[in-house]
Design a protein around this motif. Sequence first.
Motif, short mmCIF file in Angstrom:
data_model
loop_
_atom_site.label_atom_id
_atom_site.label_comp_id
_atom_site.label_asym_id
_atom_site.label_seq_id
_atom_site.Cartn_x
_atom_site.Cartn_y
_atom_site.Cartn_z
N MET A 38 3.36 10.01 4.46
CA MET A 38 3.03 11.44 4.49
C MET A 38 1.62 11.65 5.02
N GLN A 39 0.69 10.82 4.62
CA GLN A 39 -0.69 10.98 5.06
C GLN A 39 -0.83 10.79 6.57
N ARG A 40 0.06 9.98 7.16
CA ARG A 40 0.03 9.80 8.62
C ARG A 40 0.22 11.13 9.34
N LEU A 41 0.98 12.04 8.73
CA LEU A 41 1.25 13.33 9.38
C LEU A 41 0.00 14.18 9.54
N ARG A 42 -1.06 13.86 8.80
CA ARG A 42 -2.34 14.55 9.01
C ARG A 42 -2.87 14.26 10.42
N ARG A 43 -2.42 13.14 11.00
CA ARG A 43 -2.95 12.68 12.29
C ARG A 43 -1.98 12.96 13.44
N VAL A 44 -1.00 13.82 13.17
CA VAL A 44 -0.05 14.24 14.21
C VAL A 44 -0.09 15.76 14.29
N LYS A 45 -0.50 16.30 15.43
CA LYS A 45 -0.61 17.75 15.56
C LYS A 45 0.77 18.39 15.55
N GLN A 46 0.84 19.53 14.90
CA GLN A 46 2.10 20.27 14.84
C GLN A 46 2.56 20.71 16.22
N LEU A 47 1.65 21.16 17.05
CA LEU A 47 2.03 21.71 18.35
C LEU A 47 1.69 20.79 19.52
N GLY A 48 1.35 19.54 19.24
CA GLY A 48 1.13 18.58 20.31
C GLY A 48 0.15 19.06 21.35
N ALA A 49 0.58 19.07 22.62
CA ALA A 49 -0.31 19.42 23.74
C ALA A 49 -0.64 20.91 23.80
N SER A 50 -0.02 21.73 22.96
CA SER A 50 -0.32 23.17 22.98
C SER A 50 -1.76 23.47 22.59
N SER A 51 -2.43 22.52 21.94
CA SER A 51 -3.83 22.75 21.58
C SER A 51 -4.72 22.82 22.82
N PHE A 52 -4.24 22.33 23.97
CA PHE A 52 -4.98 22.46 25.21
C PHE A 52 -4.92 23.89 25.74
N THR A 53 -3.95 24.65 25.26
CA THR A 53 -3.80 26.05 25.68
C THR A 53 -4.37 26.99 24.62
N PHE A 54 -4.01 26.75 23.36
CA PHE A 54 -4.48 27.57 22.25
C PHE A 54 -5.43 26.71 21.42
N HIS A 55 -6.71 26.95 21.58
CA HIS A 55 -7.68 26.01 21.02
C HIS A 55 -7.67 25.96 19.50
N ALA A 57 -4.98 25.66 17.75
CA ALA A 57 -3.76 24.98 17.32
C ALA A 57 -4.02 23.51 17.00
N GLU A 58 -4.90 23.28 16.05
CA GLU A 58 -5.26 21.92 15.63
C GLU A 58 -4.57 21.53 14.34
N HIS A 59 -3.67 22.36 13.85
CA HIS A 59 -3.02 22.08 12.58
C HIS A 59 -2.01 20.94 12.73
N SER A 60 -1.69 20.33 11.61
CA SER A 60 -0.92 19.09 11.64
C SER A 60 0.50 19.25 11.08
N ARG A 61 1.30 18.21 11.32
CA ARG A 61 2.63 18.15 10.71
C ARG A 61 2.52 18.10 9.18
N PHE A 62 1.43 17.59 8.68
CA PHE A 62 1.21 17.51 7.23
C PHE A 62 1.12 18.91 6.63
N THR A 63 0.30 19.78 7.23
CA THR A 63 0.14 21.13 6.69
C THR A 63 1.46 21.89 6.77
N HIS A 64 2.19 21.71 7.86
CA HIS A 64 3.49 22.36 8.00
C HIS A 64 4.47 21.86 6.94
N SER A 65 4.47 20.57 6.68
CA SER A 65 5.39 20.00 5.69
C SER A 65 5.12 20.56 4.30
N LEU A 66 3.85 20.72 3.95
CA LEU A 66 3.51 21.34 2.66
C LEU A 66 3.99 22.79 2.63
#
Length: 447
Positions: A38-55, A57-66
Amino acid sequence: MKFTDKLLPREKVFRDPVHDYIYVQHQVILDLINTKEMQRLRRVKQLGASSFTFHGAEHSRFTHSLGVYEITRRICDLFLRNYPTENPGDGLWNDSERLVALCAALLHDIGHGAYSHTFEHIFHTNHEMITQEIITSPKTEVNKVLRNVDPEFPKQVAAVINHTYSNPQVVQMISSQCDADRMDYLLRDAYNTGASYGNFDLTRILRVMRPYSGGICFDISGMHAVEDYIISRLQMYMQVYFHPVSRSMEVILSHLLKRAKQLADKMPTNDSSTPYLLMPFFQNNFDIDDYLKLDDGVLNTYFIHWVDSKDSILSDLADRFINRRPLKSVEFNSDTKKLIPKLQELIKQVGFAPEYYTDTNNSFDLPYDAYDPKKKHHATQIELRRPDGTMVELSKVSRLVNAVTGKQLGDERFFFPKEMLNSANNIEIFQPIYEKFQKHIKNNQLI
């Protein structure tokens, strides 16, 4: 089968920008959150490459899972308060299902890889299958925690992910056309990208949600809240998830990994640029341990090293990705698709390898799908409950939803180097080629 777990002496809370507080009351949930998987998901962005468009969008799969866990917890509380089962088979909520629902909600994305869908496309992995493997494999901390509840508990949680769990209410909480997963990612992605049209009335939707023997339905009095949710989802796909720049960066990432895979056998040993953690994937010989070692940061570290690679294509693609130099793109259709080979040839003439510097990408989404007996596969349709207890499918009574039902929305785009539009900055000998390229695009109205 009834599964029980001890409650924490005092509930634990996580502050959250979307849900205010996320409440953890069961020991198993807290233990799962603290697993390395589960902690690994902190290091995987929820929106992947979309953070290059929407600055933002740095949130992670971890926050979404919670967040998905929290919405599911609220649904269970509302069902228990308002629709508790009284007799077996009455279609109401049996709260003995709570634990499996909460664990499935928390773990539903645990199998996502680094850069999620792009990685999945290149290496032909399946995050849902890997999620089930993480849950059921005795090698993982997640499995150990779940087995502390009951030896059969991991299989039941995995069955929810696989949509084979016996109670459709639990499955539809996590996976349907109006589920905890979609509701959280829409609100969370809207918050972090600043796209306010992704917002909808979550509180109202949860209030009108109710269990029945076929799964989950909604009181017809809440139809407009459900309509708003459907349109919010449509807008997020059109404006955020399908943004051309985000897709461009995904194309670069895909081609970068493809080039690295092609060069893998020639990469030197004992060299920092050699992607040892990626080698099992390049060789199509990886296991769950290899998979869980990867995250966005691991890939980014390799990309930074590859900027200095002696291979010009690998170096350039790595630089374009790390330093955000997206490709340009134009929309095409069935009539203008025939131009693409001509455009690729012009691109090749100025020195860009088309297989690495061009691509076609189609992004389409079905905002809402009603049951069609002619289709082999269809999503669980949204049912509304009338005051007399009868059911009606959403698009039958909502003109707004009916207008988008079954309609694929999106576009097809051709990606190419931005340099093709900046002929003034390039070598004079190629000037006629640049002009011809731009003439093709403009005269055929690809832009």
